[in-house]
Design a protein around this motif. Structure first.
Motif, PDB file in Angstrom:
ATOM      1  N   LEU A 150       0.835  -1.212   0.000  1.00 38.24           N
ATOM      2  CA  LEU A 150       0.000   0.000   0.000  1.00 38.24           C
ATOM      3  C   LEU A 150       0.865   1.256   0.000  1.00 38.24           C
ATOM      4  O   LEU A 150       0.610   2.194  -0.764  1.00 38.24           O
ATOM      5  N   ALA A 151       1.897   1.267   0.853  1.00 36.13           N
ATOM      6  CA  ALA A 151       2.796   2.420   0.924  1.00 36.13           C
ATOM      7  C   ALA A 151       3.533   2.618  -0.404  1.00 36.13           C
ATOM      8  O   ALA A 151       3.676   3.751  -0.887  1.00 36.13           O
ATOM      9  N   PHE A 152       3.964   1.507  -0.997  1.00 35.79           N
ATOM     10  CA  PHE A 152       4.667   1.560  -2.285  1.00 35.79           C
ATOM     11  C   PHE A 152       3.756   2.158  -3.363  1.00 35.79           C
ATOM     12  O   PHE A 152       4.176   2.996  -4.159  1.00 35.79           O
ATOM     13  N   ALA A 153       2.494   1.728  -3.377  1.00 42.39           N
ATOM     14  CA  ALA A 153       1.532   2.224  -4.374  1.00 42.39           C
ATOM     15  C   ALA A 153       1.288   3.720  -4.205  1.00 42.39           C
ATOM     16  O   ALA A 153       1.245   4.471  -5.191  1.00 42.39           O
ATOM     17  N   ILE A 154       1.150   4.158  -2.954  1.00 42.48           N
ATOM     18  CA  ILE A 154       0.908   5.585  -2.685  1.00 42.48           C
ATOM     19  C   ILE A 154       2.102   6.422  -3.148  1.00 42.48           C
ATOM     20  O   ILE A 154       1.953   7.455  -3.806  1.00 42.48           O
ATOM     21  N   VAL A 155       3.312   5.954  -2.810  1.00 35.35           N
ATOM     22  CA  VAL A 155       4.530   6.671  -3.211  1.00 35.35           C
ATOM     23  C   VAL A 155       4.663   6.704  -4.731  1.00 35.35           C
ATOM     24  O   VAL A 155       5.013   7.731  -5.318  1.00 35.35           O
ATOM     25  N   ALA A 156       4.355   5.570  -5.391  1.00 39.82           N
ATOM     26  CA  ALA A 156       4.467   5.480  -6.854  1.00 39.82           C
ATOM     27  C   ALA A 156       3.544   6.481  -7.543  1.00 39.82           C
ATOM     28  O   ALA A 156       3.888   7.050  -8.585  1.00 39.82           O
ATOM     29  N   VAL A 157       2.369   6.713  -6.946  1.00 42.03           N
ATOM     30  CA  VAL A 157       1.389   7.630  -7.543  1.00 42.03           C
ATOM     31  C   VAL A 157       1.767   9.088  -7.312  1.00 42.03           C
ATOM     32  O   VAL A 157       1.675   9.919  -8.220  1.00 42.03           O
ATOM     33  N   PHE A 158       2.226   9.414  -6.110  1.00 44.92           N
ATOM     34  CA  PHE A 158       2.397  10.818  -5.738  1.00 44.92           C
ATOM     35  C   PHE A 158       3.822  11.366  -5.854  1.00 44.92           C
ATOM     36  O   PHE A 158       4.012  12.572  -5.838  1.00 44.92           O
TER      37      PHE A 158
END
Length: 317
Positions: free
Chosen positions: A21-29
């Motif tokens: 989840l953290a990886f996905a958030i960082v990848a998006v923002f």
């Protein structure tokens, strides 16, 4: 709901879910995070922490820990460069570094296991002594590499991926196998859970602890060689503070400070979390001063999670 959330936070699979989840958030923002160049750079940046975490995991799981790893990494890198320069042979330099790193670990193990000196005091002392040797041998200055082929240890690639990353992956697999599939690994977890019961069951606790610290020294030497190659010199002040980052990664990954609990998958996730936090701060041009604060907060979070996991395990027992 509250119980489910606790299970997610404290379970091994839960840590992976949180990481994804953290990886996905960082990848998006975060701009440029998912580029191939940044991903390889991220993995390169965690090579030293990742390699040393393989054996720190064993150390913590057996109720010990090692504060001398940063100094051993720097010292081994210095030995590799200086021995290579003196002999004209990179191979002899590498062998000298591996022997010296293993020797530091062996001394730690003998003092802690045979003479029963507290691991904190012993490794705190060797941290200072070994760093001192690195500074004395180089007169406090960086030592340049004479043979350009030494750089290829860090610059060479296999299938487009830098060699140090492959070394880290191989060690992850090897130590994951040792922990889960060998008698040695099972004895380490048993020792951490109850040293006295393990001794009564026939486990040679003294010998095991010496082996663990010797392995720690050997792996630190591997990390030191690769680091010296990557920074193109032997640096006596290299890897300062490495021990705290490695312990944070291990504990964040589910290795218990009380011993008896460890998982290679969790350690890998812990290492990646440490790397991503630093990588994101670099991409966002956050000053290096703030990175100390973030590292400290991650260490506090890791210890908090360890306490929560230990409390949950105690209630189950």
């Amino acid at each position: 709901m509250n119980t489910s959330l606790k299970k997610i936070l404290l379970g091994e699979q839960g840590l992976v879910v949180i990481f994804v989840l953290a990886f996905a958030i960082v990848a998006v923002f975060v701009p440029n995070f998912l580029t191939e160049r940044n991903m390889l750079g991220l993995l390169q940046s965690v090579v030293t922490i990742g390699i040393v975490a393989c054996t720190m995991m064993l150390c913590l799981a057996s109720r010990d820990f090692d504060l001398s790893v940063g100094s051993t990494v720097a010292f081994s890198g210095m030995i590799a460069v200086m021995a290579s320069n003196a002999t004209g042979s990179i191979l002899l330099g590498l062998i000298a570094a591996l022997i010296c790193g293993s020797l530091v670990g062996l001394i730690n193990g003998v003092v802690i296991a045979r003479f029963r000196i507290n691991a904190l005091i012993t490794t705190l002392a060797t941290m200072q002594i070994v760093r001192g040797f690195a500074l004395i041998s180089s007169d406090g200055r960086a030592v340049g590499i004479n043979d350009p082929n030494f750089y290829q240890l860090a610059l060479s690639k296999f299938l487009g991926v830098p060699t140090p990353i492959w070394v880290m992956l191989v060690l992850f697999i090897a130590f994951g196998f040792i922990l889960n599939r060998t008698v040695f690994g099972k004895n380490i977890l048993a020792m951490g859970g109850n040293p006295e019961a393990s001794r009564l069951a026939g486990v040679n606790v003294v010998s095991m602890r010496i082996w663990i610290f010797a392995l720690q020294g050997l792996v630190c030497a591997i990390a030191g060689i690769l680091l010296a190659s990557r920074i193109t010199s032997g640096q006596p002040n290299a890897a300062t503070g490495l021990e705290l980052s490695v312990i944070s990664a291990c504990v964040l990954g589910g290795v218990s400070l009380a011993g008896g609990r460890a998982a290679m998958t969790g350690v890998i996730v812990g290492v990646l979390i440490m790397g991503i936090a630093e990588n994101v701060m670099n991409l966002l041009n956050i000053q290096a001063f703030y990175q100390y604060v973030v590292r400290g907060l991650i260490l506090l979070l890791a210890v908090l999670l360890d306490n929560l996991r230990s409390g949950a395990a105690g209630r189950k027992g």
